[in-house]
Design a protein around this motif. Structure first.
Motif, PDB file in Angstrom:
ATOM      1  N   ARG A   1     -12.413  -7.590  -5.978  1.00  0.00           N
ATOM      2  CA  ARG A   1     -11.827  -8.547  -5.041  1.00  0.00           C
ATOM      3  C   ARG A   1     -11.078  -7.761  -3.972  1.00  0.00           C
ATOM      4  O   ARG A   1     -10.261  -6.891  -4.299  1.00  0.00           O
ATOM      5  CB  ARG A   1     -10.849  -9.473  -5.778  1.00  0.00           C
ATOM      6  N   PRO A   2     -11.321  -8.027  -2.695  1.00  0.00           N
ATOM      7  CA  PRO A   2     -10.643  -7.253  -1.656  1.00  0.00           C
ATOM      8  C   PRO A   2      -9.123  -7.358  -1.756  1.00  0.00           C
ATOM      9  O   PRO A   2      -8.581  -8.427  -2.037  1.00  0.00           O
ATOM     10  CB  PRO A   2     -11.159  -7.878  -0.359  1.00  0.00           C
ATOM     11  N   ASN A   3      -8.459  -6.231  -1.522  1.00  0.00           N
ATOM     12  CA  ASN A   3      -7.005  -6.131  -1.567  1.00  0.00           C
ATOM     13  C   ASN A   3      -6.519  -5.866  -0.146  1.00  0.00           C
ATOM     14  O   ASN A   3      -6.667  -4.761   0.385  1.00  0.00           O
ATOM     15  CB  ASN A   3      -6.606  -4.987  -2.508  1.00  0.00           C
ATOM     16  N   HIS A   4      -5.953  -6.876   0.490  1.00  0.00           N
ATOM     17  CA  HIS A   4      -5.510  -6.794   1.882  1.00  0.00           C
ATOM     18  C   HIS A   4      -3.993  -6.729   1.915  1.00  0.00           C
ATOM     19  O   HIS A   4      -3.314  -7.712   1.626  1.00  0.00           O
ATOM     20  CB  HIS A   4      -6.016  -8.020   2.654  1.00  0.00           C
TER      21      HIS A   4
ATOM     22  N   TRP B   1      -4.118   9.368   3.633  1.00  0.00           N
ATOM     23  CA  TRP B   1      -3.463   8.101   3.915  1.00  0.00           C
ATOM     24  C   TRP B   1      -3.313   7.273   2.639  1.00  0.00           C
ATOM     25  O   TRP B   1      -4.204   7.263   1.794  1.00  0.00           O
ATOM     26  CB  TRP B   1      -4.281   7.294   4.922  1.00  0.00           C
ATOM     27  N   PRO B   2      -2.197   6.529   2.515  1.00  0.00           N
ATOM     28  CA  PRO B   2      -2.095   5.582   1.399  1.00  0.00           C
ATOM     29  C   PRO B   2      -3.167   4.504   1.545  1.00  0.00           C
ATOM     30  O   PRO B   2      -3.474   4.055   2.652  1.00  0.00           O
ATOM     31  CB  PRO B   2      -0.692   4.973   1.571  1.00  0.00           C
ATOM     32  N   SER B   3      -3.717   4.090   0.420  1.00  0.00           N
ATOM     33  CA  SER B   3      -4.718   3.040   0.422  1.00  0.00           C
ATOM     34  C   SER B   3      -4.449   2.107  -0.744  1.00  0.00           C
ATOM     35  O   SER B   3      -3.378   2.166  -1.358  1.00  0.00           O
ATOM     36  CB  SER B   3      -6.127   3.653   0.349  1.00  0.00           C
ATOM     37  N   LEU B   4      -5.395   1.227  -1.048  1.00  0.00           N
ATOM     38  CA  LEU B   4      -5.186   0.235  -2.094  1.00  0.00           C
ATOM     39  C   LEU B   4      -6.415   0.107  -2.984  1.00  0.00           C
ATOM     40  O   LEU B   4      -7.549   0.122  -2.492  1.00  0.00           O
ATOM     41  CB  LEU B   4      -4.875  -1.138  -1.482  1.00  0.00           C
ATOM     42  N   HIS B   5      -6.180  -0.032  -4.275  1.00  0.00           N
ATOM     43  CA  HIS B   5      -7.230  -0.322  -5.241  1.00  0.00           C
ATOM     44  C   HIS B   5      -7.649  -1.775  -5.060  1.00  0.00           C
ATOM     45  O   HIS B   5      -6.849  -2.625  -4.664  1.00  0.00           O
ATOM     46  CB  HIS B   5      -6.683  -0.100  -6.653  1.00  0.00           C
ATOM     47  N   CYS B   6      -8.899  -2.078  -5.360  1.00  0.00           N
ATOM     48  CA  CYS B   6      -9.330  -3.473  -5.323  1.00  0.00           C
ATOM     49  C   CYS B   6      -8.583  -4.275  -6.387  1.00  0.00           C
ATOM     50  O   CYS B   6      -7.936  -3.722  -7.281  1.00  0.00           O
ATOM     51  CB  CYS B   6     -10.839  -3.586  -5.544  1.00  0.00           C
ATOM     52  N   LEU B   7      -8.669  -5.590  -6.287  1.00  0.00           N
ATOM     53  CA  LEU B   7      -8.113  -6.472  -7.302  1.00  0.00           C
ATOM     54  C   LEU B   7      -9.232  -7.006  -8.193  1.00  0.00           C
ATOM     55  O   LEU B   7     -10.413  -6.775  -7.925  1.00  0.00           O
ATOM     56  CB  LEU B   7      -7.335  -7.605  -6.626  1.00  0.00           C
TER      57      LEU B   7
ATOM     58  N   GLY C   1      -1.071 -12.118  -7.710  1.00  0.00           N
ATOM     59  CA  GLY C   1      -2.103 -11.105  -7.895  1.00  0.00           C
ATOM     60  C   GLY C   1      -1.789  -9.804  -7.180  1.00  0.00           C
ATOM     61  O   GLY C   1      -1.445  -9.806  -5.998  1.00  0.00           O
ATOM     62  N   SER C   2      -1.900  -8.689  -7.904  1.00  0.00           N
ATOM     63  CA  SER C   2      -1.617  -7.372  -7.327  1.00  0.00           C
ATOM     64  C   SER C   2      -2.234  -6.308  -8.226  1.00  0.00           C
ATOM     65  O   SER C   2      -2.867  -6.612  -9.232  1.00  0.00           O
ATOM     66  CB  SER C   2      -0.104  -7.134  -7.215  1.00  0.00           C
ATOM     67  N   THR C   3      -2.002  -5.055  -7.885  1.00  0.00           N
ATOM     68  CA  THR C   3      -2.550  -3.979  -8.710  1.00  0.00           C
ATOM     69  C   THR C   3      -1.841  -3.854 -10.060  1.00  0.00           C
ATOM     70  O   THR C   3      -2.301  -3.110 -10.928  1.00  0.00           O
ATOM     71  CB  THR C   3      -2.488  -2.628  -7.969  1.00  0.00           C
ATOM     72  N   LEU C   4      -0.736  -4.571 -10.271  1.00  0.00           N
ATOM     73  CA  LEU C   4      -0.167  -4.632 -11.612  1.00  0.00           C
ATOM     74  C   LEU C   4      -1.192  -5.198 -12.593  1.00  0.00           C
ATOM     75  O   LEU C   4      -1.257  -4.778 -13.747  1.00  0.00           O
ATOM     76  CB  LEU C   4       1.088  -5.517 -11.625  1.00  0.00           C
ATOM     77  N   ASP C   5      -2.003  -6.147 -12.117  1.00  0.00           N
ATOM     78  CA  ASP C   5      -3.038  -6.718 -12.978  1.00  0.00           C
ATOM     79  C   ASP C   5      -4.105  -5.680 -13.307  1.00  0.00           C
ATOM     80  O   ASP C   5      -4.653  -5.669 -14.416  1.00  0.00           O
ATOM     81  CB  ASP C   5      -3.687  -7.920 -12.287  1.00  0.00           C
TER      82      ASP C   5
END
Length: 369
Positions: free
Chosen positions: A291-294, A145-151, A179-183
């Motif tokens: 930092r949680p990435n929602h 599944w796609p997921s997300l890296h923390c911030l 704020g996003s994973t670009l940072d």
């Protein structure tokens, strides 16, 4: 092989899952800087069937290439990690590129060899494709599944030594709006991985100096990685618990015949994917740092509150294991998960119990209650 499913934790997000059928590594950061403990060496590993990689960063991928070359394991990873492994010399027939949404049949080594020799049922495919066993022979299913890296919880200049899951770190206007994973990518490529260029040697403490040397060394060997995560992935493993049988047979018998383990290596998630995931996990390994990435946005609240939400989206797994919270070679050095543990167990009336794992210790992973 194990007679029941067991789990070992070797630091950060690297685990070894053993089932009656397979040995599976979850991440493979086994080439670690000497400033933090080495709980397992690649040279100690004699057996691996599959290696799953959450993403391509420095604390998740190094060691995967050596492990794959040493054991012949199949590596399942995103395109960035696969490119790194190709450059490291891992043969293409050991690499499986995924992006999220795939259902992956996992086979015993004997079945994989039978497919190569044409002595078992084969999956349909184009004439030039390498032989693949028929999915009905799979002993474990891995749902990707796609997921997300923390911030990032703070700027590099004021990053705390210890993150507390019970604290809500303030958001700057820029972080709130943009704020996003670009940072994360920018900070990784031009900050952390370039730290030796802008921190003079005389200003480095022993731990930082060791890390800078490790970065320089690991890139000259097979422990490659990328400053871009390549797209965070999580995996939900469905397996016949304590049995050697095709997973299709277990699924046909109903929920009592199989167990499910979710491995999510970072503190971020798409809520809709997690809420609608089927089957829901009996055990969830969840990243607890940052930092949680929602849904691609900074979560307003504490890490503990976000983890409580995740546990509820997953219908309260019987057991939760934190990861990514132990020793890191750079700030934050550790994460205090006490509040997250207390909040999750209280909110679920202890229907969900948090397992505090000791490094390199073998645990039967599926609870009996």
């Amino acid at each position: 092989m194990a007679q029941q499913s067991t789990l070992e934790w070797f630091g950060t997000t690297t685990f070894r899952l053993r089932t009656p059928n397979l040995t599976i590594f979850l991440d493979a950061w086994l080439q670690r800087p000497p400033s933090i403990p080495q709980h397992l060496s690649v040279n100690e590993v004699t057996e691996a069937d599959y290696i799953f990689i959450s993403h391509a960063h420095f604390d998740h991928l190094p060691g995967a290439s050596e492990l794959a070359l040493r054991t012949g394991a199949i590596v399942v990873a995103n395109s960035t990690a696969i490119s790194c492994l190709e450059r490291a010399g891992v043969p293409s027939n050991q690499l499986l590129q995924v992006a999220g949404g795939e259902r992956i049949p996992l086979f015993t080594r004997a079945i994989r060899e039978a497919a190569r020799s044409g002595t078992c049922a084969l999956a349909p495919g184009p004439p030039g494709a390498p032989p693949l066993p028929h999915p009905s022979l799979a002993v474990v299913a891995a749902h990707c599944w796609p997921s997300l890296h923390c911030l990032i919880p703070a700027s590099p200049t004021n990053m705390p030594a210890t993150l507390d899951t019970g604290l809500a770190y303030p958001l700057t206007p820029e972080q709130k709006n943009w704020g996003s994973t670009l940072d994360v990518n920018r900070g990784m490529i031009y900050g952390l991985l370039a730290i030796g260029d802008y921190v003079p040697a005389e200003q480095r403490d022993g731990k930082l100096q060791t890390f800078v040397q490790w970065l320089e060394d690991v890139n000259t060997h097979r422990g490659c990685f990328s400053g871009h995560d390549g797209g965070q992935l999580m995996f939900n493993f469905v397996l016949p618990e304590d049995k050697v049988e095709p997973v299709e047979a277990a699924l046909a018998k109903g929920e009592a015949a199989y167990k499910t383990l979710l491995w999510q290596a970072h503190l971020g998630a798409y809520e809709g994917i997690v809420r609608n995931m089927k089957p829901k996990p009996d055990v969830a390994i969840l990243g607890a740092a940052g930092r949680p990435n929602h849904d691609g946005r900074p979560f307003v609240g504490t890490a503990a509150e976000f983890l409580r939400e995740e546990v509820n989206w997953l219908d309260k797994p019987k057991r939760v294991v934190w990861c990514l919270h132990d020793e890191c070679p750079v700030k934050p050095f550790t994460v205090d998960v006490k509040v997250a543990t207390e909040l999750v167990e209280k909110d679920t009336a202890r229907a969900t119990r948090v397992l505090d794992m000791t490094h390199a210790k073998l645990y039967p992973i599926f609870p009996s209650h």
